[in-house]
Design an enzyme around this catalytic site. Structure first.
Site, PDB file in Angstrom:
ATOM      1  N   GLU A  60     -10.955  -6.553  -4.867  1.00  0.00           N
ATOM      2  CA  GLU A  60     -10.809  -7.606  -3.855  1.00  0.00           C
ATOM      3  C   GLU A  60     -12.073  -7.655  -2.990  1.00  0.00           C
ATOM      4  O   GLU A  60     -12.279  -6.808  -2.123  1.00  0.00           O
ATOM      5  CB  GLU A  60      -9.585  -7.293  -2.991  1.00  0.00           C
ATOM      6  CG  GLU A  60      -9.306  -8.362  -1.952  1.00  0.00           C
ATOM      7  CD  GLU A  60      -8.039  -8.086  -1.137  1.00  0.00           C
ATOM      8  OE1 GLU A  60      -7.065  -7.545  -1.693  1.00  0.00           O
ATOM      9  OE2 GLU A  60      -8.044  -8.404   0.055  1.00  0.00           O
ATOM     10  N   GLU A 116      -9.520 -13.450  -1.796  1.00  0.00           N
ATOM     11  CA  GLU A 116      -8.795 -13.735  -0.547  1.00  0.00           C
ATOM     12  C   GLU A 116      -9.568 -14.804   0.221  1.00  0.00           C
ATOM     13  O   GLU A 116     -10.773 -14.672   0.459  1.00  0.00           O
ATOM     14  CB  GLU A 116      -8.669 -12.449   0.285  1.00  0.00           C
ATOM     15  CG  GLU A 116      -7.955 -12.698   1.607  1.00  0.00           C
ATOM     16  CD  GLU A 116      -7.457 -11.430   2.274  1.00  0.00           C
ATOM     17  OE1 GLU A 116      -6.985 -10.512   1.570  1.00  0.00           O
ATOM     18  OE2 GLU A 116      -7.551 -11.344   3.501  1.00  0.00           O
ATOM     19  N   HIS A 166       0.881  -1.170   0.000  1.00  0.00           N
ATOM     20  CA  HIS A 166       0.000   0.000   0.000  1.00  0.00           C
ATOM     21  C   HIS A 166       0.922   1.224   0.000  1.00  0.00           C
ATOM     22  O   HIS A 166       1.994   1.181   0.613  1.00  0.00           O
ATOM     23  CB  HIS A 166      -0.834   0.118   1.281  1.00  0.00           C
ATOM     24  CG  HIS A 166      -1.818  -0.969   1.531  1.00  0.00           C
ATOM     25  ND1 HIS A 166      -1.494  -2.137   2.140  1.00  0.00           N
ATOM     26  CD2 HIS A 166      -3.159  -1.035   1.287  1.00  0.00           C
ATOM     27  CE1 HIS A 166      -2.578  -2.891   2.264  1.00  0.00           C
ATOM     28  NE2 HIS A 166      -3.600  -2.255   1.748  1.00  0.00           N
TER      29      HIS A 166
HETATM   30  C1  XLS Z   1      -7.898  -6.526   4.118  1.00  0.00           C
HETATM   31  C2  XLS Z   1      -7.404  -6.718   2.769  1.00  0.00           C
HETATM   32  C3  XLS Z   1      -6.224  -5.835   2.378  1.00  0.00           C
HETATM   33  C4  XLS Z   1      -6.064  -5.805   0.897  1.00  0.00           C
HETATM   34  C5  XLS Z   1      -5.236  -4.685   0.383  1.00  0.00           C
HETATM   35  O1  XLS Z   1      -8.661  -7.308   4.665  1.00  0.00           O
HETATM   36  O2  XLS Z   1      -7.113  -8.074   2.583  1.00  0.00           O
HETATM   37  O3  XLS Z   1      -5.057  -6.258   3.008  1.00  0.00           O
HETATM   38  O4  XLS Z   1      -5.548  -7.004   0.408  1.00  0.00           O
HETATM   39  O5  XLS Z   1      -5.753  -3.455   0.724  1.00  0.00           O
HETATM   40 NI    NI Z   2      -6.149  -8.905   0.885  1.00  0.00          NI
HETATM   41 NI    NI Z   3      -8.032  -9.375   4.203  1.00  0.00          NI
END
Ligand code: XLS
Ligand code: NI
Ligand code: NI
Length: 479
Positions: free
Chosen positions: A275, A311, A144
């Site tokens: 995401e 994720e 980030h």
């Molecule tokens: C948080 C997210 C974050 C993203 C990137 O839960 O996984 O880490 O991957 O902003």
């Molecule tokens: Ni993430």
């Molecule tokens: Ni996460």
């Protein structure tokens, strides 16, 4: 005699200086020694002097600092292992994770940290990052904007800080032959983002988020990043009573359109990734899961411009398995990247643990193989050490076990695919559609009247077993 004594003394002094030079060279990079290991390019010490380059030693090895299953150069199912994975280290967890939780202070005090968020600390951390990923044998890293460089008092100051750290990162990654898997903007930590960023009720905040993403995208491009991620941490609501959901979603779409336009303007060819995550920190986040995100992209005509970063811990938070989310993304042509982690089955939040379940890893790899790999995406370890794990070597061990688990998953998934009995079971299950009438149905050429006529002709259909336990037996035998 005098001469001799003088020479001996000189020799002795030289020896002392030599000893001092050897002994005094810092073996790690202690925070108190900023002059020697802070910004100085001349300093050649190590941050991880106790850690060798991690090598593949095979399943019988008892060495915790070795790979037992991940053998990067080994070819498996048409690709080198390292190319199936394209592993990446997440800067925020590995270098900014402190072990703090809502109930407790930080537990991790890495020897290179001086407890500040200064620019020189940011640069030292970046050096530690490249030594870490080089020793681990990972080719990529993710960041980030605000993890790698301190936030300033103004946007200009923040951007200048970022430029300074990014220039060093570029130099270090060229030397180390490493690449950025993806970059992103941190649009959730600063209090200005309390109502969201692109979905904030405040125009000034929307504009600030746009300026921040513009810069984050530019530095990702400068660093040769292969993807750019949008995680809408606060793009959602706490109460529908005070929220105009339709307007917020429209704003989010406008924001993404502007991101696509800027990407084209600067000639950035990386994939834009959304995401999904259902909640945390907000009660409801708009990118709830893969299906919701796919619908959002279609509604606003953005489906050609974005893919998804799935994720695993977010998948389980949304009530799905990681495999479900990966398959949903894949069959919609949206599977772009995996944030490799896992949750605790007894805990209801995003614990971001390293994935160590071979069964889960095998299911993940089944999706990845069916997808033909993830490139230009990869596997980013969006995972952190437990609060109670506090040794420097734990950072390595955690990544090693994560990589080994996914490597075992790959090996098992390939075994399953090459054996073919599971896909044969699935093929057989649908074989009634492999007929002329089945083909008509699938081509949209069988209307209700025609099918009603067929039912009258055939009578009650025979319904076969789903063979779930047999499928589970075949799956187990590949692990
Ligand atoms: C948080 C997210 C974050 C993203 C990137 O839960 O996984 O880490 O991957 O902003
Ligand atoms: Ni993430
Ligand atoms: Ni996460």
């Amino acid at each position: 005699m005098k001469m001799k004594l003088g020479r001996t003394l000189l020799l002795f002094l030289c020896f002392k200086v030599f000893c001092y030079a050897v002994v005094a060279t810092p073996q790690t990079c202690p925070a108190s020694n900023v002059d020697q290991c802070g910004d100085s390019d001349g300093w050649e010490g190590e941050f991880f002097p106790e850690i060798p380059k991690i090598k593949y030693e095979g399943p019988s090895s008892k060495n915790p600092l070795s790979f037992k299953w991940y053998n990067p150069e080994e070819e498996i199912h048409g690709k080198k292992m390292k190319d199936w994975f394209r592993f990446s280290v997440a800067f925020w967890h590995t270098f900014r994770g402190t072990g703090a939780d809502p109930f407790g202070a930080p537990t991790k005090y890495w020897p290179w940290e001086d407890g500040t968020n200064s620019l020189s600390m940011a640069k030292r951390r970046m050096r530690a990052n490249f030594e870490f990923i080089s020793k681990l044998g990972v080719d990529f890293w993710c960041f980030h904007d605000r993890d790698i460089a301190p936030d300033g008092k103004t946007l200009e100051e923040s951007n200048a800080n970022l430029d300074e750290v990014v220039a060093l990162a570029q130099e270090l990654q060229t030397k180390a032959k490493k690449r950025v898997l993806w970059g992103t903007a941190q649009l959730f930590m600063h209090p200005r983002y309390m109502h969201g960023a692109a979905t904030s009720s405040e125009l000034g905040v929307y504009a600030y988020a746009a300026a921040q993403v513009k810069k984050a995208m530019e530095v990702t491009h400068y660093l040769g990043g292969e993807n750019y991620v949008f995680w809408g941490g606060r793009e959602g609501y706490q109460s529908l009573l005070n929220t105009d959901m339709e307007r917020e979603l429209n704003h989010m779409a406008r924001f993404f359109e502007a991101a696509v336009a800027h990407k084209k303007k600067i000639g950035f060819n990386g994939t834009l990734l959304i995401e999904p995550k259902p909640q945390e920190p907000t009660k409801h986040q708009y990118d709830w899961d893969a299906a919701t995100s796919a619908n959002f992209l279609r509604k606003y005509g953005l489906e050609g411009e974005f893919k998804l970063n799935i994720e695993c811990n977010h998948a389980t938070l949304s009530g799905h398995s990681c495999h479900h989310e990966l398959e949903t993304a894949r069959i919609n042509g949206l599977l772009g990247n995996i944030d490799a982690n896992t949750g605790d089955p007894q805990v209801g939040w995003d614990t971001d643990q390293f994935l160590v379940d071979i069964q889960e890893a095998t299911l993940i790899m089944l999706s990845v193989i069916r997808n033909g790999g993830l490139s230009p995406g990869g596997f980013n370890f969006d995972a952190k050490l437990r609060r109670e794990s506090t040794d420097v070597e734990d950072l390595f061990i955690a990544h090693i076990v994560g990589m080994d688990t996914l490597a075992r998953g790959l090996r098992s998934a390939v075994k399953l695919i090459e054996d073919g009995s599971l896909s044969e079971l699935v093929r057989k299950r649908y074989q009634s559609f492999d007929t002329e009438i089945g083909a008509q149905i699938e081509a949209g050429k069988a209307d209700f009247e025609y099918l009603e006529k067929k039912v009258k002709e055939w009578g009650e259909p025979k319904v076969a077993s789903a063979k779930q336990e047999l499928a589970e037996m075949i799956f187990q035998s590949a692990l």
